[in-house]
Design an enzyme around this catalytic site. Structure first.
Site, mmCIF file in Angstrom:
data_model
loop_
_atom_site.group_PDB
_atom_site.id
_atom_site.type_symbol
_atom_site.label_atom_id
_atom_site.label_comp_id
_atom_site.label_asym_id
_atom_site.label_seq_id
_atom_site.Cartn_x
_atom_site.Cartn_y
_atom_site.Cartn_z
ATOM 1 N N ASP A 1 1.089 -1.087 0.340
ATOM 2 C CA ASP A 1 0.009 -0.259 0.006
ATOM 3 C C ASP A 1 0.328 1.402 -0.150
ATOM 4 O O ASP A 1 1.660 0.784 0.302
ATOM 5 C CB ASP A 1 -1.028 0.110 1.127
ATOM 6 C CG ASP A 1 -2.425 1.083 1.248
ATOM 7 O OD1 ASP A 1 -2.320 1.950 -0.141
ATOM 8 O OD2 ASP A 1 -2.881 0.911 1.913
ATOM 9 N N ASP B 1 -10.983 1.858 -3.106
ATOM 10 C CA ASP B 1 -10.921 2.068 -2.228
ATOM 11 C C ASP B 1 -12.664 2.147 -1.664
ATOM 12 O O ASP B 1 -13.079 2.214 -0.940
ATOM 13 C CB ASP B 1 -10.812 2.908 -0.797
ATOM 14 C CG ASP B 1 -9.611 3.175 -0.357
ATOM 15 O OD1 ASP B 1 -9.125 1.338 -0.849
ATOM 16 O OD2 ASP B 1 -8.320 3.325 -0.091
HETATM 17 C C1 DGJ Z 1 -5.381 1.751 1.943
HETATM 18 C C2 DGJ Z 1 -6.033 0.696 1.214
HETATM 19 O O1 DGJ Z 1 -6.902 1.155 0.237
HETATM 20 C C3 DGJ Z 1 -7.243 -0.029 2.497
HETATM 21 O O2 DGJ Z 1 -7.470 -0.860 1.437
HETATM 22 C C4 DGJ Z 1 -6.555 -0.453 3.361
HETATM 23 O O3 DGJ Z 1 -5.528 -1.293 2.993
HETATM 24 C C5 DGJ Z 1 -6.259 0.547 3.636
HETATM 25 N N1 DGJ Z 1 -5.431 1.232 2.905
HETATM 26 C C6 DGJ Z 1 -5.830 0.394 5.311
HETATM 27 O O4 DGJ Z 1 -5.086 1.153 6.271
#
Ligand code: DGJ
Length: 705
Positions: free
Chosen positions: A457, A526
């Site tokens: 990430d 997200d």
């Molecule tokens: C952003 C990601 O896109 C989410 O799926 C998740 O992993 C969060 N970060 C976790 O902090």
């Protein structure tokens, strides 16, 4: 077959892709000028279009603006430069001097390299072109070398390539832009005279614009018409400029780094750009997308022989509150549904109980996992699933032991504030010791725990991107940071061949062909609301293939939009890509679990077609009825998805015509047993038997008999 011809005494080249041609030649001044990019031509035909060298029309015009393979800053050129240098004495102009070329025809590919140098200064420039068997994408990049031994050459702009669009009128630009939770929104509009810049100044590919675009002459549709498209294989900041001159020449120059980022090329140093990929296709936007998918599956994604597993991800279920017992319970539920990979998201390390602490301290939180991660990993493996783990290596919370120990490891300026976004700062991976530290803890984490999958990430944009200890050339961090990310991923993959990686940038902030080459899938957004996803996935599919598009089924009401959508619709939208489950399945009702089991089984039956098939987008996004079909490479199977978002009284759903089928064949619906004539499906279409009301959906499986 991919091949490259050379003619005109070694001053003209013709590249052959599977079904297109591309030609370039040198002017009398040795500048590489564009000749042809379109349908296939023979060498004789291509030679006939080389034409005389361009001349300025008057004393205010450039001779070759919008006509060159790499527009340099120098001479009568007034368009956006692809190469802009400043030599030690302040001279900015570059003058081409051709040194020679090399054609290397290898197995399944052909490579052309043209070597030049400046007529006076010690700067060498090479233009590279690669064509590959069976696909139409052309890969291009540029390499520059400071061949002197005293002076630095300042690179003010170094693009990978410029793509010249043939003379037409009515040019339109199609691109995907957006923002966090609304990535890859497809937009199309007339190209303005002047310059249109798509860029990321954020240090990552970015949610706000994707480094990819399509150009047509105002006459292309989803399945017909000529389209020229390009995509930059790079995951840091970037800039792509489309220029339309007043007399309607259109060209596109693109490369890494945004405006103002420079690089001081030391004596003897070489800098190679990432690839800027180009594709000509005569079958519209849909045909272009399928050609990009084909290229991605055959030549970019590392494991094209591997089907993407159905994964479970804990993020929306447990957020930062993960612990051993609860994750094991989730894993049991996931395995029972037929999930093949269990991924624990954020919150397992340091003091990471929310987003304001712990990033950088990559030791397992022993309060939450008293015996470490191993018991969970072993249990997941015993349940027959692979184990995946979330990491965010490039980041640090100021409230962390890492930051207290190394406050200088982050991007910063000595006399500027350190802006926190999501309570975090960016580690400077351009510094070797920082990148080495990350590689070391990652290899230990993966090796010691037998981790099968990392979700990598990256949750904030760069700001105050300084590197105080590098007084000579701090700007290079914009490029070196991304290169270090690539290097770490490549090293981990080489050391652990079974390791798979998902690229994530706070949702879809890292979706590009650069990261795709070292990852197996990309987190699309997200935003997991199935209605919003239809549009996001439509945009994603313009360039990137369904098998790389991670898509989860999550809970009602959606945590972000508050929308409630029936479970079948949520499943079917996620089944259009690499299916994952992201809901709190421990709380799902028995009938939902039973339905989930059934749909996961169905996905396993159709996923070969979804992940390797040819995608036809059968309706514009946000239509009342959105439909997509996937046709298996051999044409024997088709999977059709239909989504009605809003039902209207007295208005029947239109039948969806299914391009790509064989008109002479019969296709049987594998569920109803009803047989359809291919010719009828092509011309009149298939009526989808959707339930009444809003958010109704269906999956139809057709097999050629
Ligand atoms: C952003 C990601 O896109 C989410 O799926 C998740 O992993 C969060 N970060 C976790 O902090």
């Amino acid at each position: 077959m991919a091949a490259i011809d050379c003619a005109a005494g070694g001053r003209m080249w013709l590249l052959h892709t599977a079904s297109t041609s591309y030609a370039l030649a040198l002017t009398a001044q040795d500048a590489p000028k564009h000749v042809h990019w379109g349908p296939p031509l023979t060498l004789t035909q291509a030679l006939s279009v080389v034409g005389p060298d361009p001349e300025p029309a008057n004393s205010f015009d450039g001779a070759a603006d919008g006509l060159e393979e790499l527009a340099v800053d120098g001479g009568p050129r007034f368009g956006p430069p692809s190469l802009q240098v400043r030599f030690a004495d302040g001279t900015r102009a570059f003058e081409w001097l051709f040194l020679g070329h090399e054609i290397v025809e290898g197995e399944g590919e052909a490579l052309l390299r043209l070597d030049f140098r400046d007529r006076h200064y010690p700067l060498q420039v090479s233009l590279s072109y690669r064509v590959l068997d069976g696909v139409d994408v052309i890969e291009r990049w540029t390499t520059v070398t400071n061949s002197g031994d005293i002076d630095v050459v300042e690179l003010l702009r170094l693009d990978s390539a410029a793509w010249v669009i043939p003379p037409r009128t009515g040019y339109r630009l199609s691109e995907t832009t957006g923002w966090w939770c609304a990535e890859t929104q497809a937009r199309r509009g007339e190209i303005a005279r002047g310059e249109t810049v798509l860029t990321s100044r954020r240090g990552i590919t970015g949610h706000h614009a994707n480094p990819s675009l399509m150009i047509d002459a105002g006459d292309a549709g989803e399945e017909q018409g000529e389209v020229w498209s390009a995509a930059l294989a790079w995951s840091g900041s970037w800039r792509i400029t489309t220029a339309r001159t007043s007399d309607d020449r259109v060209s596109v120059t693109g490369g890494f780094g945004h405006d103002g980022v420079s690089w001081r090329l030391q004596p003897g140093e070489t800098l190679a750009t990432p690839k800027f990929l180009g594709l000509y296709h005569a079958s519209g936007f849909g045909g272009s997308s399928r050609a990009w998918h084909d290229y991605a599956v055959k030549h970019v994604l590392p494991h094209n022989d591997e089907i993407r597993p159905v994964l479970y991800n804990s993020w929306e279920a447990t957020a930062f509150t993960v612990n051993d017992q609860q994750q094991r319970a989730l894993a049991v539920h996931a395995a029972d549904l037929g999930v093949e990979m269990f991924v624990m998201d954020d919150g397992w390390f340091g003091r990471r109980t929310n987003d304001d602490a712990g990033l950088g301290d990559w030791q397992v939180n022993r309060e939450r996992f008293p015996e470490g991660l191993k018991p969970l990993v072993d249990q997941v493996h015993r349940l027959g699933m692979r184990f995946g783990l979330w990491v965010e290596p490039e980041m640090v919370n100021p409230d962390s032991d890492l930051y207290r120990e190394h406050p200088d490891w982050i991007l910063h300026y000595a006399n500027r504030q350190r802006t926190e976004l999501r309570n975090q700062l960016v580690l400077n991976f351009a510094r070797a010791e920082v990148a080495d530290w990350a590689l070391q803890w990652l290899r230990e984490l993966v090796g010691e725990h037998g981790i099968d999958f990392l979700k990598w990430d990256m949750n904030r944009a760069f700001s105050e991107a300084g590197w105080p200890s590098n007084t000579g050339d701090p700007d290079r961090l914009w490029i070196e940071h991304t290169r270090a990310v690539y290097r770490i991923m490549d090293t981990l993959r080489a050391e652990y061949p079974g390791l798979r990686i998902e690229a994530c940038g706070g949702g879809g902030g890292r979706i590009d062909f650069g990261v795709m080459a070292r990852t197996d899938q990309m987190w699309t957004s997200d935003n997991t609301d199935a209605y919003d996803r239809l549009e996001i996935q439509h945009g994603f599919s313009q360039f990137y293939p369904p098998r790389a598009m991670a898509a989860w089924v999550t809970d009602n009401p959606n945590f972000l939009t508050g929308r409630t959508i029936p479970l079948p619709f949520r499943f079917h939208v996620a089944m259009c890509g690499a299916l994952g489950i992201g809901g709190d399945i421990g709380t799902w009702a028995g009938e939902d679990l039973a339905y989930a089991r059934e749909q996961i089984q169905l996905y396993k039956e159709i996923r070969e077609v979804v992940q390797y098939g040819r995608l036809y987008r059968l309706s514009p996004p946000a239509a009342d009825l959105t439909a997509l079909s996937y046709l298996s490479p051999d044409g024997d199977r088709a999977v059709v998805f239909g989504f009605r978002t809003a039902g209207h009284y007295g208005r029947a759903d239109a039948a969806v015509r299914l391009p790509g089928l064989d008109p002479a064949a019969q296709y049987v619906d594998e569920d109803s047993g009803v047989s359809h004539h291919g010719a009828v499906l092509l011309s009149h279409g298939l009526t989808l038997d959707l339930p009444a009301g809003d958010y109704a959906s269906a999956v139809v499986r057709l097999r050629r008999v």
